[in-house]
Design a protein around this motif. Structure first.
Motif, PDB file in Angstrom:
ATOM      1  N   ALA A   5       4.446   3.624   1.197  1.00 33.66           N
ATOM      2  CA  ALA A   5       5.010   4.018   2.484  1.00 33.66           C
ATOM      3  C   ALA A   5       5.376   5.493   2.466  1.00 33.66           C
ATOM      4  O   ALA A   5       5.867   6.011   1.465  1.00 33.66           O
ATOM      5  CB  ALA A   5       6.241   3.176   2.795  1.00 33.66           C
ATOM      6  N   ARG A  57       4.990   4.615  14.344  1.00 34.10           N
ATOM      7  CA  ARG A  57       4.283   4.061  13.182  1.00 34.10           C
ATOM      8  C   ARG A  57       2.794   4.343  13.262  1.00 34.10           C
ATOM      9  O   ARG A  57       2.181   4.229  14.318  1.00 34.10           O
ATOM     10  CB  ARG A  57       4.531   2.562  13.092  1.00 34.10           C
ATOM     11  N   THR A  58       2.237   4.694  12.131  1.00 36.10           N
ATOM     12  CA  THR A  58       0.809   4.943  11.995  1.00 36.10           C
ATOM     13  C   THR A  58       0.443   4.639  10.551  1.00 36.10           C
ATOM     14  O   THR A  58       1.234   4.053   9.812  1.00 36.10           O
ATOM     15  CB  THR A  58       0.475   6.408  12.418  1.00 36.10           C
ATOM     16  N   SER A  59      -0.741   5.017  10.127  1.00 36.96           N
ATOM     17  CA  SER A  59      -1.139   4.832   8.728  1.00 36.96           C
ATOM     18  C   SER A  59      -2.225   5.849   8.387  1.00 36.96           C
ATOM     19  O   SER A  59      -2.801   6.490   9.263  1.00 36.96           O
ATOM     20  CB  SER A  59      -1.631   3.401   8.482  1.00 36.96           C
ATOM     21  N   GLY A  88      -4.684   3.210   4.269  1.00 39.67           N
ATOM     22  CA  GLY A  88      -3.876   2.036   4.589  1.00 39.67           C
ATOM     23  C   GLY A  88      -2.403   2.235   4.313  1.00 39.67           C
ATOM     24  O   GLY A  88      -1.588   1.399   4.734  1.00 39.67           O
ATOM     25  N   THR A  89      -2.021   3.292   3.602  1.00 35.71           N
ATOM     26  CA  THR A  89      -0.592   3.537   3.378  1.00 35.71           C
ATOM     27  C   THR A  89       0.092   3.671   4.732  1.00 35.71           C
ATOM     28  O   THR A  89      -0.367   4.407   5.608  1.00 35.71           O
ATOM     29  CB  THR A  89      -0.375   4.820   2.531  1.00 35.71           C
ATOM     30  N   GLN A  90       1.192   2.957   4.896  1.00 36.75           N
ATOM     31  CA  GLN A  90       1.909   2.986   6.165  1.00 36.75           C
ATOM     32  C   GLN A  90       2.719   4.277   6.266  1.00 36.75           C
ATOM     33  O   GLN A  90       3.242   4.800   5.283  1.00 36.75           O
ATOM     34  CB  GLN A  90       2.807   1.765   6.296  1.00 36.75           C
ATOM     35  N   LYS A 130       0.811  -1.225   0.000  1.00 34.94           N
ATOM     36  CA  LYS A 130       0.000   0.000   0.000  1.00 34.94           C
ATOM     37  C   LYS A 130       0.843   1.273   0.000  1.00 34.94           C
ATOM     38  O   LYS A 130       0.348   2.345   0.262  1.00 34.94           O
ATOM     39  CB  LYS A 130      -0.983   0.013   1.170  1.00 34.94           C
TER      40      LYS A 130
END
Length: 197
Positions: free
Chosen positions: A67, A105-107, A191-193, A65
């Motif tokens: 980054a 980290r999140t998205s 959904g992109t990290q 997805k």
């Protein structure tokens, strides 16, 4: 033919001196308080060297997805798409202080094509004169697009105030030029990290 007195500055000297004077504050802002720099190009070189391309592998296990890496220290946003055919590097604004900075980290959980803005409770407490709401449009502090993260109140968004880019100037969010957030908005997905370091 009349001659100018020797102590009268020429127009050319006046313009050159004015340009040097106007350029000085921008250089001085890069220096610690009370410290003078002999060669102004050193400050510029230091700033440019921190804005560099990066490889995704030290930061992500995969590119599922896509980054986004936000480097707070170099004030840069990196984007890689899922098949590595696109890599983008954007200058950004970052939070004003460590207390406002969130790392980890999140998205992306929401893509907002016409963001509206409301100050957070803590922002309103610090700045009671701020309006309670600004609708979508050119004066919106979130610019023309917004990518909501899983963390409440945190976003990657545009800005109408381009002076903020490249500086510690936000209340927690990551800001991009409107043309850059529009490009990133078109490539990133829900959904992109995202990793903030």
């Amino acid at each position: 033919m009349s001659k100018k007195p020797l102590n009268t500055p020429s127009r050319r000297a006046f313009l050159a001196g004015s340009a040097a004077f106007l350029g000085a504050p921008a250089i001085a802002q890069e220096l610690p308080a009370g410290q003078a720099e002999r060669d102004p190009t050193l400050a510029v070189r230091r700033n440019i060297s921190s804005f560099r391309t990066l490889d995704w592998r030290p930061y992500f296990n995969n590119l599922n997805k896509g980054a986004i890496l936000v480097d707070i220290d170099s004030r840069a946003v990196h984007y890689w798409n899922e098949n590595e055919s696109i890599y983008k590097l954007y200058p950004s604004s970052v939070p004003l202080s460590d207390e406002l900075t969130r790392r980890g980290r999140t998205s992306i959980i929401l893509k907002d094509p016409k963001p509206d803005w409301r100050p957070t409770p803590s922002m309103k407490e610090r700045n009671p004169e701020w309006p309670d709401y600004i609708g979508p449009g050119p004066q919106n502090p979130l610019g023309t697009r917004s990518l909501h993260l899983t963390w409440t109140y945190y976003r990657i968004h545009g800005t109408h105030d381009t002076r903020k880019i490249g500086r510690k100037s936000s209340n927690g969010c990551i800001g991009l030029y409107n043309e850059h957030i529009e490009e990133l908005y078109g490539m990133a997905n829900v959904g992109t990290q995202v990793l903030l370091i």
